[in-house]
Design a protein around this motif. Structure first.
Motif, mmCIF file in Angstrom:
data_model
loop_
_atom_site.group_PDB
_atom_site.id
_atom_site.type_symbol
_atom_site.label_atom_id
_atom_site.label_comp_id
_atom_site.label_asym_id
_atom_site.label_seq_id
_atom_site.Cartn_x
_atom_site.Cartn_y
_atom_site.Cartn_z
ATOM 1 N N ARG A 348 -40.082 -9.200 46.946
ATOM 2 C CA ARG A 348 -39.938 -8.304 45.802
ATOM 3 C C ARG A 348 -41.294 -8.173 45.101
ATOM 4 N N ILE A 349 -41.830 -6.968 45.094
ATOM 5 C CA ILE A 349 -43.117 -6.676 44.467
ATOM 6 C C ILE A 349 -42.865 -5.773 43.267
ATOM 7 N N VAL A 350 -43.432 -6.139 42.107
ATOM 8 C CA VAL A 350 -43.246 -5.376 40.877
ATOM 9 C C VAL A 350 -44.615 -5.088 40.269
ATOM 10 N N ALA A 351 -44.808 -3.871 39.803
ATOM 11 C CA ALA A 351 -46.039 -3.545 39.091
ATOM 12 C C ALA A 351 -46.092 -4.345 37.801
ATOM 13 N N ARG A 352 -47.178 -5.043 37.550
ATOM 14 C CA ARG A 352 -47.243 -5.915 36.372
ATOM 15 C C ARG A 352 -47.134 -5.111 35.082
ATOM 16 N N GLU A 353 -47.482 -3.825 35.118
ATOM 17 C CA GLU A 353 -47.329 -2.979 33.938
ATOM 18 C C GLU A 353 -45.861 -2.745 33.585
ATOM 19 N N HIS A 354 -44.962 -2.934 34.548
ATOM 20 C CA HIS A 354 -43.533 -2.666 34.355
ATOM 21 C C HIS A 354 -42.704 -3.942 34.374
ATOM 22 N N LEU A 355 -43.352 -5.092 34.369
ATOM 23 C CA LEU A 355 -42.642 -6.364 34.525
ATOM 24 C C LEU A 355 -41.764 -6.643 33.313
ATOM 25 N N ASN A 356 -40.503 -6.967 33.581
ATOM 26 C CA ASN A 356 -39.561 -7.250 32.508
ATOM 27 C C ASN A 356 -38.570 -8.291 32.999
ATOM 28 N N GLY A 357 -37.980 -9.050 32.070
ATOM 29 C CA GLY A 357 -37.038 -10.097 32.423
ATOM 30 C C GLY A 357 -37.639 -11.465 32.161
ATOM 31 N N VAL A 358 -36.958 -12.511 32.625
ATOM 32 C CA VAL A 358 -37.482 -13.873 32.511
ATOM 33 C C VAL A 358 -37.344 -14.581 33.849
ATOM 34 N N TRP A 359 -38.239 -15.540 34.068
ATOM 35 C CA TRP A 359 -38.247 -16.344 35.282
ATOM 36 C C TRP A 359 -38.227 -17.814 34.908
ATOM 37 N N ASP A 360 -37.740 -18.641 35.837
ATOM 38 C CA ASP A 360 -37.725 -20.080 35.599
ATOM 39 C C ASP A 360 -39.144 -20.640 35.524
ATOM 40 N N ALA A 361 -40.022 -20.111 36.349
ATOM 41 C CA ALA A 361 -41.412 -20.573 36.352
ATOM 42 C C ALA A 361 -42.295 -19.477 36.903
ATOM 43 N N GLY A 362 -43.547 -19.462 36.449
ATOM 44 C CA GLY A 362 -44.480 -18.456 36.923
ATOM 45 C C GLY A 362 -45.884 -19.008 37.015
ATOM 46 N N MET A 363 -46.656 -18.418 37.918
ATOM 47 C CA MET A 363 -48.029 -18.852 38.169
ATOM 48 C C MET A 363 -48.932 -17.636 38.245
ATOM 49 N N GLY A 364 -50.107 -17.748 37.690
ATOM 50 C CA GLY A 364 -51.098 -16.706 37.807
ATOM 51 C C GLY A 364 -52.103 -17.031 38.892
#
Length: 474
Positions: A348-364
């Motif tokens: 699943r690829i999402v444009a970061r400009e359109h990112l919405n919702g919440v995730w359990d964990a995230g990494m940059g």
């Protein structure tokens, strides 16, 4: 149940505007009888003389028989929602009680009215207040979702609220209180009136009222430890709903140009992070939902020596994508979407400009920037880093492998550390711009523009699409 029937210092008249949908109205009345102290408070059922007015009147009179504190009143002609509320409050109710406007498709719960009234009268600056709900825009709980396809059922909201109510602050100041269940001080109604008839028959009237009293120094609030369930969208549906909402939103924004920015600030800065991440703090499934943001350049040629190797990131994405019990999202700049989809086929690829919702964990990954830092803060319950030199408060240092990331995503959260992280990052200069509302895709912008030009036509089109795919308005 009797838990919600303790007395409060300020009597309330509960006004329930009634038009149709008799089963919902009866359920609403039953919940009031069960959970409201009717020795203290009054109920006014305002029948707005709709197509089923006779049947509704007969059923309501039968249901409230023996309940002297509940009164049924039927208008001689249909006034619409705004007119019905105004007549109930300004003409029919002759008490000096505070007013609770309660939609007829709601279900109240034990103690909700005590809590709303207690907070409303805890400060002379408090003007209007609403509870949390499953269907109340920014007062919805959970607000941001881990899995949007699940929606917010009454059962789900009840479970999240039961788990987190004691961890949430008693209330938050918000730009407006939601009109599905809004308690208003009587002295403010006497001073400012109630709803502006320009919003007839409905939509936007409560926002206008809250913003009007706000300019006079009175605050609107959301009570986090009170909950009222809301079925929603029963009065206005289809083309009419879209036309009214679009037209009346324009009026609100033209009158109160500060409103849009105030809503964004509430959502992205002012809310308590326990509220922000409620859906991840009380997950509805055992899936580990992970986000990897590939940076401003999408892990292109600008990567620094300290950043993960693109091939290493590629292997990590492939391994996580193939792992059972993991739902992975990769975000990249919109300009990198096509090549990233080719590279990570099946992910699943999402444009970061359109990112919405919440995730359990995230990494940059990739070149870090203020947007990525802010984006991870607003979307990820846990922020994962490869080095403690990232200077992200509360971030968890993990190895760049699937086991470490999944373990981190399932680590119990320290709420005070979460609040410290939120307070630190949201205080950074430019945070609201970096973390602001996801940008609308071009198609959505065009639809919104069309709504302004021809709202009824767009409403008909939306209604047809919903019927085609089997959806009902939310």
């Amino acid at each position: 149940m009797t838990a919600g029937k303790s007395r409060v210092a300020h009597a309330v008249t509960i006004v329930v505007p009634v038009y149709g949908d008799l089963p919902s109205v009866l359920e609403c009345v039953d919940s009031i009888i069960e959970h409201v102290d009717l020795a203290t408070h009054r109920v006014l059922l305002m029948n707005d003389n709709g197509p089923e007015a006779d049947a509704i009147e007969a059923a309501l009179l039968a249901r409230i028989s023996g309940q002297p504190s509940i009164r049924h009143h039927r208008n001689e002609q249909n006034l619409g929602f705004v007119g019905n509320c105004n007549r109930a409050v300004l003409e029919i109710d002759r008490t000096s009680n505070d007013i609770l406007l309660l939609n007829s498709d709601t279900l109240v719960t034990p103690g909700f009215l005590d809590e709303l009234s207690r907070i409303l009268h805890s400060s002379d600056a408090h003007g209007a207040i609403c509870p949390r709900s499953n269907n109340a825009t920014v007062a919805s709980l959970p607000f941001a979702l881990r899995d949007p396809s699940r929606g917010r059922s009454i059962t789900r909201t009840a479970a999240v609220h039961a788990a987190l109510a004691d961890d949430l602050p008693p209330f938050s100041y918000a730009p407006v209180a939601m009109g599905f269940c809004i308690l208003i001080r009587r002295d403010l109604i006497e001073r400012f009136g109630l709803f502006d008839e320009i919003y007839a028959p409905g939509y936007g009237e409560e926002n206008d009222f809250c913003l009007r009293i706000g300019r006079a120094g009175y605050r609107s609030l959301i009570a986090h430890r009170a909950v009222v369930f809301h079925q929603g969208a029963r009065s206005f549906q289809g083309a009419r709903r879209e036309a009214l909402r679009s037209a009346h939103e324009k009026i609100v924004v033209s009158r109160y140009p500060e409103y849009t920015k105030a809503v964004q600030k509430y959502i992205y800065v002012d809310r308590d992070p326990v509220d922000v991440f409620a859906d991840a703090l009380v997950p509805a499934d055992a899936v580990s939902r992970l986000l990897i943001d590939l940076g401003a350049d999408g892990m292109g040629s600008e990567s620094r020596a300290a950043d993960p190797d693109p091939e290493q990131i590629g292997r990590l994405v492939a391994q996580l994508g193939a792992r059972d019990g993991v739902a992975l999202t990769v975000s990249v700049p919109a300009k990198r979407m096509r090549e990233t989809k080719r590279r990570f086929s099946g992910t699943r690829i999402v444009a970061r400009e359109h990112l919405n919702g919440v995730w359990d964990a995230g990494m940059g990954a990739g070149v870090a920037d203020s947007h990525q830092r802010a984006m991870l803060n607003r979307t990820c319950l846990r922020i994962l880093v490869q080095s403690d030199r990232t200077h992200i408060p509360g971030a968890m240092v993990v190895a760049l492998d699937p086991d470490s990331m999944v373990t981190a995503a399932r680590t119990p959260s320290n709420l005070e550390a979460l609040r410290a992280r939120w307070a630190s990052i949201t205080a950074e200069p430019g945070y609201l711009n970096d973390a602001g509302a996801p940008r609308e895709v071009l198609a959505r912008r065009l639809i919104r523009r069309a709504e302004q030009i021809a709202p009824r036509f767009v409403g008909h089109a939306k209604g047809a699409v919903r019927r085609l795919v089997g959806r009902t308005p939310q």
